[in-house]
Design an enzyme around this catalytic site. Sequence first.
Site, short mmCIF file in Angstrom:
data_model
loop_
_atom_site.label_atom_id
_atom_site.label_comp_id
_atom_site.label_asym_id
_atom_site.label_seq_id
_atom_site.Cartn_x
_atom_site.Cartn_y
_atom_site.Cartn_z
N ARG A 126 39.79 8.22 51.53
CA ARG A 126 39.02 7.72 51.78
C ARG A 126 39.50 6.24 53.01
O ARG A 126 38.44 6.98 54.08
CB ARG A 126 39.21 6.65 50.64
CG ARG A 126 37.92 6.46 49.81
CD ARG A 126 38.35 5.23 48.23
NE ARG A 126 37.12 5.97 47.04
CZ ARG A 126 37.66 5.10 46.38
NH1 ARG A 126 37.73 3.97 45.70
NH2 ARG A 126 36.71 5.32 45.48
N TYR B 135 29.66 9.82 49.40
CA TYR B 135 31.39 10.56 48.94
C TYR B 135 32.03 9.41 49.45
O TYR B 135 32.39 9.06 50.04
CB TYR B 135 31.08 12.35 49.61
CG TYR B 135 30.76 12.22 50.71
CD1 TYR B 135 32.05 11.18 52.01
CD2 TYR B 135 30.88 13.52 51.48
CE1 TYR B 135 31.74 11.86 52.89
CE2 TYR B 135 31.05 13.97 52.59
CZ TYR B 135 32.16 13.44 53.63
OH TYR B 135 31.88 13.87 54.56
N GLU B 136 33.41 9.96 48.29
CA GLU B 136 34.34 9.35 48.49
C GLU B 136 34.07 7.79 47.88
O GLU B 136 34.86 6.85 48.43
CB GLU B 136 35.14 9.53 49.50
CG GLU B 136 35.96 10.57 49.59
CD GLU B 136 36.72 11.20 48.76
OE1 GLU B 136 37.52 11.26 48.02
OE2 GLU B 136 36.42 12.89 48.79
N GLY B 137 33.38 7.99 46.57
CA GLY B 137 33.10 6.69 46.50
C GLY B 137 32.00 6.08 47.22
O GLY B 137 32.01 5.69 48.81
N GLN C 130 33.39 0.99 46.98
CA GLN C 130 34.44 0.37 47.73
C GLN C 130 34.64 -1.23 47.60
O GLN C 130 35.18 -1.82 47.61
CB GLN C 130 34.20 0.95 49.40
CG GLN C 130 33.98 2.46 49.48
CD GLN C 130 35.10 2.95 49.18
OE1 GLN C 130 35.98 2.93 49.19
NE2 GLN C 130 35.09 4.42 48.70
#
Lengths: 594, 594
Positions: free
Chosen positions: A296, A437-439, A444
């Site tokens: 992240r 992406y990646e959350g 977040q």
Amino acid sequence: MPYIAPQKDMMFTLEHVANLNQVFADLGVDLDSEMVTGILDEAAKLNQDIVAPTNRTGDVKPSYLHDGKVITSPGFKEAFKAYTEGGWQGLSHPESVGGQGLPKLLATACCEMLNSSNMSFALCTLLTDGAIEALLTAGSERMKQQYIPRMISGEWTGSMNLTEPQAGSDLALVRSRAEPQPDGTYKVFGTKIFITYGDHDLAENIIHLVLARTPTAPEGIRGISLFIVPKRMVNADGSLGAANDVQCLSLEHKLGIKASPTAVLQFGDNGGATGYLVGEENRGLEYMFVMMNAARFSVGIQGLSVMETAYQQARDYAAERIQSRPVDGSTREAVAIIHHPDVKRMLLMMKATIEGCRAMSYYTAGLSDIAHHHADESIRAKALAQYEFMVPLVKGFNTEQSIEITSLGVQVHGGMGFIEETGAAQHYRDARILPIYEGTTAIQANDLIGRKTIRDNGAVALNFADQIDETVAQLSRIESLATMAQPLANANTAYRQVVTFVLNHSKNQPNHVFAGSVLYLKLAGLLMAGWHSARAALAAQQQAQNGTADELFLTGKMATANFYMQHILPQTTALAQAIIAGGDTVADFDVSCF
Amino acid sequence: MPYIAPQKDMMFTLEHVANLNQVFADLGVDLDSEMVTGILDEAAKLNQDIVAPTNRTGDVKPSYLHDGKVITSPGFKEAFKAYTEGGWQGLSHPESVGGQGLPKLLATACCEMLNSSNMSFALCTLLTDGAIEALLTAGSERMKQQYIPRMISGEWTGSMNLTEPQAGSDLALVRSRAEPQPDGTYKVFGTKIFITYGDHDLAENIIHLVLARTPTAPEGIRGISLFIVPKRMVNADGSLGAANDVQCLSLEHKLGIKASPTAVLQFGDNGGATGYLVGEENRGLEYMFVMMNAARFSVGIQGLSVMETAYQQARDYAAERIQSRPVDGSTREAVAIIHHPDVKRMLLMMKATIEGCRAMSYYTAGLSDIAHHHADESIRAKALAQYEFMVPLVKGFNTEQSIEITSLGVQVHGGMGFIEETGAAQHYRDARILPIYEGTTAIQANDLIGRKTIRDNGAVALNFADQIDETVAQLSRIESLATMAQPLANANTAYRQVVTFVLNHSKNQPNHVFAGSVLYLKLAGLLMAGWHSARAALAAQQQAQNGTADELFLTGKMATANFYMQHILPQTTALAQAIIAGGDTVADFDVSCF
């Protein structure tokens, strides 16, 4: 117009915002500023000369699937060879597995350059870093020695296989399964989507890390395990064996980062893909989270990187494009558009945002180094808590801003910005994946509220506010920077109000609080980036007073920070109002009215 | 998920915000609400069934150049035939030239539907409208009768040829030339770029309107004339003659609106293209400006349209996609994401912005009708000044918001939003041209400051503020809407402060004032859209009290307006601070620091 690494600002930020020399001293790293400059010079050379030229080519000629194999864009193989042979893949990984063991602080500046040069290309190295982190966290010693050195050398790469068609943000819904075999291995079955560099031709093997459920696993997120599933089997002597039962079914046709292959992978259609359990059963998600914090952060750096590239391009265009007389009537001739007030404002918005995000990000990288490598456990613990608070901000804020900043990059170009050949549009398209992406930003923001603000009852959050008070006081004492104090103080007040609102209402009014989650993330991000911009301005003022350094650079640094305070920070007050007064307008809204 | 025209909200807005019945009565238009509903029904049918299905196809298979001719995307010919045969091209043009002479208010709702269905397709009709307006303004009677009826029938279309490589926003730099011939015609020479539908196969002829200089013309904008240059010559009997000396050299490869051919046109490479002077020499720019006000308004509607399409798609996806448990713990099952607070917030941001922009835009269309057709000259004059104030806001604000709203549309889709097949990404790409063409947002903002605010010493600008005070007072008197009063009052205060700042400093500090020009435009747009949202809420409350209409719709209307006040309007205060306190941070910035 080619990318030029902003080394001067990078070094200034490393030294004066992220306290590079102090961090290195604390960690016992034997590097001085001159050596760091030397490393950044080498990184700049590689990225400017070899990686950056592949960016536009990769967009025009994306990777594609041919006979079940992915062929990457022109120049990618050469760039990957240069990158891995130069030792850059191992820069911050431990020497015990073939890395160079350098601080994250330094690696972050290099990561920024790589992603500014070509985000699509950089993703391969980013995912490999993620796989290495996961194995370092949970892999056996044998696994570490078997896989990591060859991922660092570039012989192999890594991939992360989380998402399934029904399981995106919600990994509790993962259905892929892993059946234990008598020899201790597993047979893995399932379909994974959105797998970045899930197949490619840059290396001879890919180490897929795959989330799946064993037959006895409980439902939900507590029943997910992590497996190594190599693309090609690895023999005991380290040589490559037969292909594993993994197929690349298709590649996605995407808005941006087109050169980066996004694969649908099918595991186990021919009897089961051979997999090896990493760590213990049912702890897969926990291992993934360790890795994800690192990933992240890197995606946050991607946000910074793409903004920088967009800015350089817009600035260079604005300096050359002649159009219209100045509004102040200073000449009757048309001038370069960089002199027109709104173009200046747009470029300042880009520059101030970038410098704020860079300052915040490098500072966070320094926290990570202290958190992981300081000798004193209590200092480590404190830095870790601060680092973990900052990760959703670096990820969420940098990437949300990258949408706005790359959009401004298009706007500065006028009609030419809409023409693909200009290149500005590519950044606007590429950036759009970053808050997803990646959350997603909402994920977040949930993390920021739940794990990072409520869990310690706001201790870390409010400690930052206290530190910001000190910066406000410092600004007030210096005449030339005093106008910056009030906006920063106002933003800090708005932040404290919101933290208090979150702490007081998350239990009794969770829907109200979470309606403002992303706004809280933005407010905190605006404030943190502003705070570190102010710290940079203080350092610049100090240097200017000493009369030692580049005056134009220092003047620009202070003026850019001042723009940030006057133009950008006031947004925080509007966000606080929306969060506090607006929670019920969302929570009480009847979805059947949509 | 197909586009469905939001007819209920359109009718509500026409009747209760734009005062449709009053406008029609003032103009002596013999239409009632039922007949308007009938026309909108027909428009909806055409757009939903025939136009909308070509939107995605056109993106995947853009128009292309083949043997010097442009071939449009599949389905475009059929859609154009249906559109023109249905009489829609002539909807608001005078009956004297074959139109239907209906009010702009009605045409605006139809224009919204068409652009929601397919912006790339709609551009052909929009440019033809522009050419018709220009001929109505400045063409001879013979020109009007010769060209306009066949542009309305769809036999021919129009194009606007302004931009040249060195002359974008700055038309003073136009170099194309027109040499007078003994027979009264001109030979036209020059290269024009960014010519929307500069060539295509939808109609048998194209009436190019071209800006060029005659040999004796003065330099700068006072030396530009307007010419008709038909693609094919028109014989005296109206039949088509030989091809004119105009070539389509290439089409641009664009970020969005890919189906709309954007041509580079070469005039006069074989001896000169035959052109006919429109109106008087050297008054070309003046004629263009009349037309441009209409075109700018239409581009503002495009902004509204693309937001609506993006919203519908995001809402439908969010209602279907199951992911994650609710944060309030109300169930342990994963739910449709439309129930998650941040998704609700994003959808409300989309819906509230759209309804605000629609309300402001339709209100402005009504002003145009009064301004052009009311019997009383003083009422016309007053409405014209108000209409002209609103045009840069409709153009600039709607289109700037469309970037943010289509971006949220992508975000609601998560990873799927980044995949082109989903369709959300197309809106994000398409929208990006809107704040650029027909005058960038900075150009709109200069117009807002110069011609629309300073010239009358803020009379129109401040009159709006007085009207908004009345709405604030009305809100305060109604308990269920009272919370909306304060945010609207605050925004109005911020607006007054900025208008005063602009008026006081535009002469002595032009660079400071123009540094905030776009921010002033945004502030005014936010306020106007909010004001008309509040007026809509007042009307909804009245209806709800009467108990006659659709309760869910009215509740949604009021709740959406309230969201606007609490979440969106507070931005105005931040903008005012940036404009007033931040002007010198831009004006004083040394461009060599970029």
